[in-house]
Design a protein around this motif. Structure first.
Motif, PDB file in Angstrom:
ATOM      1  N   LEU A 169     -14.737   0.683   3.759  1.00 42.56           N
ATOM      2  CA  LEU A 169     -13.450   0.471   3.086  1.00 42.56           C
ATOM      3  C   LEU A 169     -13.570   0.732   1.590  1.00 42.56           C
ATOM      4  CD1 LEU A 169     -12.175  -2.671   5.007  1.00 42.56           C
ATOM      5  CD2 LEU A 169     -10.989  -0.476   4.856  1.00 42.56           C
ATOM      6  N   MET A 216      -6.215  -4.614  11.294  1.00 43.74           N
ATOM      7  CA  MET A 216      -6.384  -4.914   9.880  1.00 43.74           C
ATOM      8  C   MET A 216      -6.845  -3.677   9.104  1.00 43.74           C
ATOM      9  SD  MET A 216      -8.961  -7.328   7.783  1.00 43.74           S
ATOM     10  CE  MET A 216     -10.166  -6.073   7.997  1.00 43.74           C
ATOM     11  N   VAL A 269      -4.689  -1.882   6.118  1.00 46.83           N
ATOM     12  CA  VAL A 269      -5.223  -1.724   4.754  1.00 46.83           C
ATOM     13  C   VAL A 269      -5.287  -0.250   4.378  1.00 46.83           C
ATOM     14  CG1 VAL A 269      -7.299  -1.998   3.338  1.00 46.83           C
ATOM     15  CG2 VAL A 269      -6.502  -3.883   4.759  1.00 46.83           C
ATOM     16  N   THR A 270      -5.815   0.565   5.262  1.00 52.71           N
ATOM     17  CA  THR A 270      -5.968   1.979   4.924  1.00 52.71           C
ATOM     18  C   THR A 270      -4.631   2.702   4.895  1.00 52.71           C
ATOM     19  OG1 THR A 270      -6.494   2.464   7.236  1.00 52.71           O
ATOM     20  CG2 THR A 270      -8.344   2.178   5.720  1.00 52.71           C
ATOM     21  N   TYR A 316      -3.107   2.145   1.497  1.00 51.34           N
ATOM     22  CA  TYR A 316      -3.827   2.892   0.473  1.00 51.34           C
ATOM     23  C   TYR A 316      -3.580   4.389   0.607  1.00 51.34           C
ATOM     24  CZ  TYR A 316      -7.309   4.358  -2.825  1.00 51.34           C
ATOM     25  OH  TYR A 316      -7.923   4.931  -3.902  1.00 51.34           O
TER      26      TYR A 316
END
Length: 151
Positions: free
Chosen positions: A80, A112, A116-117, A120
């Motif tokens: 990550l 998750m 998150v990715t 981003y």
């Protein structure tokens, strides 16, 4: 000189006396005698050892699974960190590692990482479009499909 109870005749007579006592005593005192004998203590000792062995086996399995998950999270954190890098080669390496890690992820872990990715990557896509509009070039080519693990 041999002890009379340890000779084959002594053992046979002891077993015969035990069998006749069991047959003659029908009120269960033979079982009561056995329940309070050292032999029953030995059986309880064996049972306790089996319970302890089972508990140790379960604890070892839980510990092994926990260690494996901990190591997975260490690798996921590393990937990550790379995936959010401003350096495109590091970002590509991080996203590639996340695709591989997604194969071993639980459903919640995969969701998750995907959440998150995706946030981003959306930010990167927005910055890329802004750079193109400003004439700076340097578009980032990252697709959301690459981040999703197996469905």
């Amino acid at each position: 000189m041999a002890h009379p109870d340890r000779t084959p005749d002594g053992i046979g007579s002891w077993l015969g006396a035990l069998a006749s006592a069991a047959a003659a005593d029908r009120d269960g005192s033979v079982l009561a005698d056995f329940a309070t004998s050292p032999a029953m203590g030995g059986l309880f000792g064996i049972a306790g050892a089996l319970i302890a062995l089972t508990a140790a086996g379960v604890a070892a399995t839980v510990s092994r699974i926990s260690a494996r998950r901990g190591e997975w999270w260490d690798r996921a954190e590393w990937a990550l960190q790379l995936a959010i890098s401003r350096v495109s080669r590091e970002r590509e390496a991080g996203l590639s590692a996340l695709r591989i890690l997604a194969r071993e992820a639980t459903k919640n872990e995969g969701e998750m990482i995907d959440a998150v990715t995706s946030v981003y990557v959306a930010d990167l896509d927005g910055a890329s479009e802004q750079a193109e509009n400003d004439g700076e070039g340097g578009a980032v080519d990252v697709e959301q499909e690459e981040l999703s693990g197996p469905t």
